[in-house]
Motif scaffolding. Structure first.
Motif, short mmCIF file in Angstrom:
data_model
loop_
_atom_site.label_atom_id
_atom_site.label_comp_id
_atom_site.label_asym_id
_atom_site.label_seq_id
_atom_site.Cartn_x
_atom_site.Cartn_y
_atom_site.Cartn_z
N ARG A 60 -2.22 9.15 2.03
CA ARG A 60 -2.87 9.36 3.33
C ARG A 60 -2.29 10.59 4.02
O ARG A 60 -3.02 11.43 4.55
CB ARG A 60 -2.69 8.14 4.23
CG ARG A 60 -3.72 7.04 4.04
CD ARG A 60 -3.55 6.00 5.14
NE ARG A 60 -3.10 4.73 4.63
CZ ARG A 60 -3.89 3.67 4.46
NH1 ARG A 60 -5.17 3.75 4.77
NH2 ARG A 60 -3.41 2.53 4.00
N ASP B 62 -7.31 -0.53 -5.98
CA ASP B 62 -6.80 0.63 -5.27
C ASP B 62 -5.68 1.30 -6.06
O ASP B 62 -5.31 0.84 -7.16
CB ASP B 62 -6.37 0.26 -3.85
CG ASP B 62 -5.10 -0.59 -3.80
OD1 ASP B 62 -4.51 -0.86 -4.85
OD2 ASP B 62 -4.70 -0.98 -2.68
N PRO C 198 -6.25 -0.69 1.88
CA PRO C 198 -6.17 0.29 0.80
C PRO C 198 -6.67 1.66 1.27
O PRO C 198 -7.77 1.75 1.83
CB PRO C 198 -7.08 -0.29 -0.28
CG PRO C 198 -8.05 -1.16 0.46
CD PRO C 198 -7.28 -1.72 1.63
N GLY C 199 -5.87 2.68 1.06
CA GLY C 199 -6.27 4.02 1.50
C GLY C 199 -7.16 4.72 0.50
O GLY C 199 -8.01 5.53 0.87
N PHE D 122 0.84 -1.20 0.00
CA PHE D 122 0.00 0.00 0.00
C PHE D 122 0.87 1.25 0.00
O PHE D 122 0.59 2.24 0.67
CB PHE D 122 -0.93 -0.01 1.22
CG PHE D 122 -1.81 -1.23 1.29
CD1 PHE D 122 -2.84 -1.40 0.39
CD2 PHE D 122 -1.59 -2.21 2.24
CE1 PHE D 122 -3.66 -2.51 0.44
CE2 PHE D 122 -2.39 -3.34 2.30
CZ PHE D 122 -3.43 -3.50 1.40
N SER E 18 -0.88 4.40 -1.40
CA SER E 18 -1.94 4.76 -0.45
C SER E 18 -1.37 5.43 0.79
O SER E 18 -1.88 6.45 1.26
CB SER E 18 -2.74 3.52 -0.03
OG SER E 18 -3.81 3.27 -0.90
#
Length: 459
Positions: free
Chosen positions: A10, A49, A36-37, A3, A6
């Motif tokens: 974030r 994502d 997943p962000g 991730f 992500s």
């Protein structure tokens, strides 16, 4: 599963967006660290994502996507409308088309007005009820998690900062299924309650005779009955839960699956009440009901029309029930095989399932919820709830059951060895909390997850 993108996004998001998200239930505090962000795209019941990871998805836009992501007939209808312009100085013809299509689906309603989100619809219903009855108090069901972002509801939650005390005192609560409690409210506040607002049902059907009894109680005391059908509408029945349960509310509010994820909601009801927001009456003061610049954007109404017509002509509801029941049956089998019946429970209607996660003592646990999410995400399933769509095929159900089977192996070990040995990062938190907390790693947080079993708030 990585991730990287992500995680970078974030940090950027929290610097420019309070909470890093525009919906509390989608926030980082609702998910484990390994998740997943940001979603890049979706198709059917699958999403990808920003890091390229693919998931079978069961949140479905917080239950707003009933047919599936990027569902072709809906996208085509919206695109066709957009090519002609989306917002004009006078009403567009499609506004009448959408109203007639809606009223053909929700047969108990006589008039409808469109807006963009559920909060606007429910708050307009509250204002209309107050205007019609000349009363100030609103009674809402304390067992139902969310009605509006507006003060009349948020003032009843722990997150009530900024809501005047005088406003808080204008809302009272009752418990679902308890007709005596509702009756006592009218006795305690004679001639003051304008309306009762509640969802028709959540995890289980209403007790026999409860909704008709509630309606009789309202009529006997001069109050209106408002049904919030944001979730039940277009998921319990194509004609709403009101059709399924044989109740015709005075006012009702729809949204979410009505436009398959497009921003459109509706306040509907009997003409006797709705007309007060119109131009033809002279016997009562005008009600400034709903006036939204974007409430009738053509592409959103086109999406709603296409969605409602699919519900009318295809077995959408039947599919939701069938796939939801297959999912429940398969998950309960693997839960039983792992000996976790007391710790992981599948709850709700087949068309709108959720799950509960419990610790070794049997208490609801955010830490174990986070671990369960972490491990299902690791196996390619994103399931803050277990909400199926028209696009969930048999193979998706089978793959989900396999993923949960693997996640439960970790869950069982965590019960014996401690959740902190397996959960990466802090547990998720409940939305309705008075203060933010510094990240920490307790094994158990005694609360219920917002999307899996309803946002927790005080009664």
């Amino acid at each position: 599963m990585r991730f990287t993108i992500s995680d970078r996004m974030r940090k950027q998001a929290h610097s420019v967006i309070p909470g890093g998200s525009h919906t509390y239930a989608k926030g980082d505090d609702q998910y484990p660290k390994l998740s997943p962000g940001f979603i890049e795209r979706g198709s059917g019941c699958h999403v990808w994502d920003v890091d390229g990871n693919e998931f079978i998805e069961y949140g479905m836009g917080n239950r707003a996507v009933g047919l599936g992501h990027a569902y072709a007939p809906v996208v085509f209808a919206a695109k066709k409308a957009l090519e002609q312009g989306c917002n004009f100085t006078r009403p567009a013809g499609i506004e009448l088309d959408c109203a007639e299509t809606f009223l053909a689906s929700i047969s108990g309603a006589e008039m409808v007005k469109f807006c963009k989100d559920g909060s606007d619809a429910t708050s307009a219903a509250v204002r209309l009820a107050r205007a019609y009855t000349g009363r100030d108090l609103i009674a809402l069901c304390a067992d139902h998690p969310f009605f509006s972002t507006d003060d009349w509801f948020i003032g009843t939650t722990p997150v009530d900062a900024g809501v005047p005390e005088t406003t808080k005192r204008l809302t009272v609560t009752f418990r679902y299924g308890d007709i005596e409690r509702a009756t006592s409210l009218f006795a305690a506040h004679p001639g003051r309650i304008a309306a009762l607002i509640l969802e028709a049902a959540r995890a289980s059907d209403p007790p026999p005779g409860y909704l008709p009894a509630l309606q009789r109680l309202c009529r006997a005391n001069g109050a209106l009955l408002i049904l919030d059908e944001m979730i039940t509408g277009f998921r319990w029945h194509a004609g709403g839960a009101q059709r399924l349960y044989g109740i015709v509310p005075d006012l009702s509010c729809f949204g979410k699956a009505m436009g398959n994820g497009f921003s459109v909601s509706a306040l509907a009801g009997k003409q006797e009440y709705m007309r007060l927001g119109g131009l033809d009456h002279t016997d009562r003061p005008r009600v400034f009901l709903l006036s939204t610049t974007h409430g009738a954007e053509t592409h959103a109404l086109a999406a709603a029309i296409a969605t409602m017509r699919i519900y009318q002509s295809e077995p959408v509801i039947e599919h939701l029930y069938r796939q939801g029941e297959a999912l429940r049956r398969g998950l309960e089998q693997v839960i039983g095989r792992h000996g976790l019946d007391e710790y992981v429970r599948i709850v709700g209607r087949p068309s709108c399932l959720a799950y509960e996660t419990r610790d070794r003592e049997g208490s609801p646990s955010q830490a174990f919820r986070s671990l369960f999410l972490q491990e299902t995400i690791r196996r390619g399933v994103l399931m803050p709830s277990l909400v199926v769509s028209y696009s969930h095929a048999n193979l998706d159900i089978e793959r989900t059951i396999e993923a949960v089977d693997g996640a439960l192996e970790v869950y069982a070990r965590a019960l014996d060895e401690g959740v902190e040995r397996y959960l990466v990062g802090p547990p998720s938190q409940i939305v309705y909390r008075r203060y933010n907390e510094l990240p920490k790693r307790p094994a158990c947080v005694s609360s219920t997850p917002p999307e899996a079993a309803g946002l927790i708030r005080s009664a």
